[in-house]
Design a protein around this motif. Structure first.
Motif, PDB file in Angstrom:
ATOM      1  N   ALA A   1      39.115  39.614  45.619  1.00 16.27           N
ATOM      2  CA  ALA A   1      40.410  39.027  45.270  1.00 16.27           C
ATOM      3  C   ALA A   1      41.519  40.072  45.343  1.00 16.27           C
ATOM      4  O   ALA A   1      42.621  39.796  45.837  1.00 16.27           O
ATOM      5  N   THR A   2      41.235  41.270  44.874  1.00 14.93           N
ATOM      6  CA  THR A   2      42.233  42.341  44.923  1.00 14.93           C
ATOM      7  C   THR A   2      42.612  42.671  46.349  1.00 14.93           C
ATOM      8  O   THR A   2      43.793  42.783  46.689  1.00 14.93           O
ATOM      9  N   VAL A   3      41.618  42.822  47.198  1.00 11.33           N
ATOM     10  CA  VAL A   3      41.890  43.144  48.606  1.00 11.33           C
ATOM     11  C   VAL A   3      42.642  42.002  49.279  1.00 11.33           C
ATOM     12  O   VAL A   3      43.620  42.231  50.001  1.00 11.33           O
TER      13      VAL A   3
ATOM     14  N   VAL B   1      46.371  42.442  50.773  1.00  4.66           N
ATOM     15  CA  VAL B   1      46.635  42.322  52.211  1.00  4.66           C
ATOM     16  C   VAL B   1      47.661  41.220  52.478  1.00  4.66           C
ATOM     17  O   VAL B   1      48.558  41.382  53.309  1.00  4.66           O
ATOM     18  N   LEU B   2      47.527  40.103  51.771  1.00  3.80           N
ATOM     19  CA  LEU B   2      48.430  38.976  52.022  1.00  3.80           C
ATOM     20  C   LEU B   2      49.844  39.206  51.505  1.00  3.80           C
ATOM     21  O   LEU B   2      50.816  38.807  52.148  1.00  3.80           O
ATOM     22  N   THR B   3      49.977  39.814  50.332  1.00  2.00           N
ATOM     23  CA  THR B   3      51.310  39.951  49.729  1.00  2.00           C
ATOM     24  C   THR B   3      51.923  41.328  49.884  1.00  2.00           C
ATOM     25  O   THR B   3      53.127  41.481  49.729  1.00  2.00           O
ATOM     26  N   ARG B   4      51.107  42.331  50.153  1.00  2.00           N
ATOM     27  CA  ARG B   4      51.575  43.724  50.220  1.00  2.00           C
ATOM     28  C   ARG B   4      52.218  44.164  48.898  1.00  2.00           C
ATOM     29  O   ARG B   4      53.116  44.987  48.865  1.00  2.00           O
TER      30      ARG B   4
ATOM     31  N   LEU C   1      50.627  42.636  42.091  1.00  2.00           N
ATOM     32  CA  LEU C   1      49.984  41.327  42.203  1.00  2.00           C
ATOM     33  C   LEU C   1      48.503  41.476  42.533  1.00  2.00           C
ATOM     34  O   LEU C   1      47.671  40.715  42.023  1.00  2.00           O
ATOM     35  N   ALA C   2      48.169  42.445  43.367  1.00  2.00           N
ATOM     36  CA  ALA C   2      46.770  42.672  43.715  1.00  2.00           C
ATOM     37  C   ALA C   2      45.976  43.103  42.485  1.00  2.00           C
ATOM     38  O   ALA C   2      44.868  42.604  42.242  1.00  2.00           O
ATOM     39  N   ILE C   3      46.525  44.013  41.707  1.00  2.00           N
ATOM     40  CA  ILE C   3      45.849  44.463  40.487  1.00  2.00           C
ATOM     41  C   ILE C   3      45.703  43.304  39.506  1.00  2.00           C
ATOM     42  O   ILE C   3      44.641  43.113  38.898  1.00  2.00           O
ATOM     43  N   LEU C   4      46.740  42.524  39.342  1.00  3.27           N
ATOM     44  CA  LEU C   4      46.700  41.369  38.441  1.00  3.27           C
ATOM     45  C   LEU C   4      45.657  40.351  38.899  1.00  3.27           C
ATOM     46  O   LEU C   4      44.903  39.817  38.084  1.00  3.27           O
ATOM     47  N   ALA C   5      45.591  40.096  40.199  1.00  7.32           N
ATOM     48  CA  ALA C   5      44.608  39.146  40.723  1.00  7.32           C
ATOM     49  C   ALA C   5      43.189  39.659  40.487  1.00  7.32           C
ATOM     50  O   ALA C   5      42.302  38.887  40.075  1.00  7.32           O
ATOM     51  N   GLY C   6      42.959  40.938  40.722  1.00  8.04           N
ATOM     52  CA  GLY C   6      41.628  41.504  40.496  1.00  8.04           C
ATOM     53  C   GLY C   6      41.233  41.483  39.036  1.00  8.04           C
ATOM     54  O   GLY C   6      40.107  41.122  38.686  1.00  8.04           O
ATOM     55  N   ALA C   7      42.164  41.853  38.164  1.00 13.92           N
ATOM     56  CA  ALA C   7      41.866  41.860  36.729  1.00 13.92           C
ATOM     57  C   ALA C   7      41.620  40.450  36.209  1.00 13.92           C
ATOM     58  O   ALA C   7      40.686  40.222  35.425  1.00 13.92           O
TER      59      ALA C   7
END
Length: 109
Positions: free
Chosen positions: A79-81, A85-88, A92-98
């Motif tokens: 999910a983080t990756v 990749v999608l949003t740059r 948001l990537a950290i939040l999605a992974g957590a």
């Protein structure tokens, strides 16, 4: 094996001086100099190389599960990756992974 206090303090001091000299080599010796363009291009990739090297063992061999990969951590990494990749957007990537990690840990028990 028991080590004397002198041995322990000697090791601490030597390691402290060593790490100081490593940092000084970049900041003190090269701080006022212009670096070549190829060096600056290579330095841009340092965080991209270091971060996965720090995170991969925590995902593939987590101590919390005795070293066995588990679906929650693998899904959180995916999910983080994907979000990164999608949003740059790092946050948001950290939040999605957590969110994925804690949600799946809660659901899977």
């Amino acid at each position: 094996m028991q080590a004397s206090d002198l041995t322990i303090w000697t090791i601490i001091l030597v390691l402290g001086v060593g790490t100081y000299l490593i940092r000084w080599s970049f900041l003190g010796a090269l701080g006022n100099r212009e670096l070549p363009g190829w060096v600056l291009r290579m330095l841009r990739y340092t965080p991209v190389a270091v971060l996965p090297a720090l995170v991969a063992p925590l995902v593939l061999w987590p101590e919390a599960t005795g070293g066995a990969p588990d679906p929650a951590r693998l899904a959180a990494a995916a999910a983080t990756v994907a979000v990164g990749v999608l949003t740059r957007n790092v946050m948001l990537a950290i939040l999605a992974g957590a969110t994925t990690l804690f949600g799946l840990l809660y659901l899977l028990g």
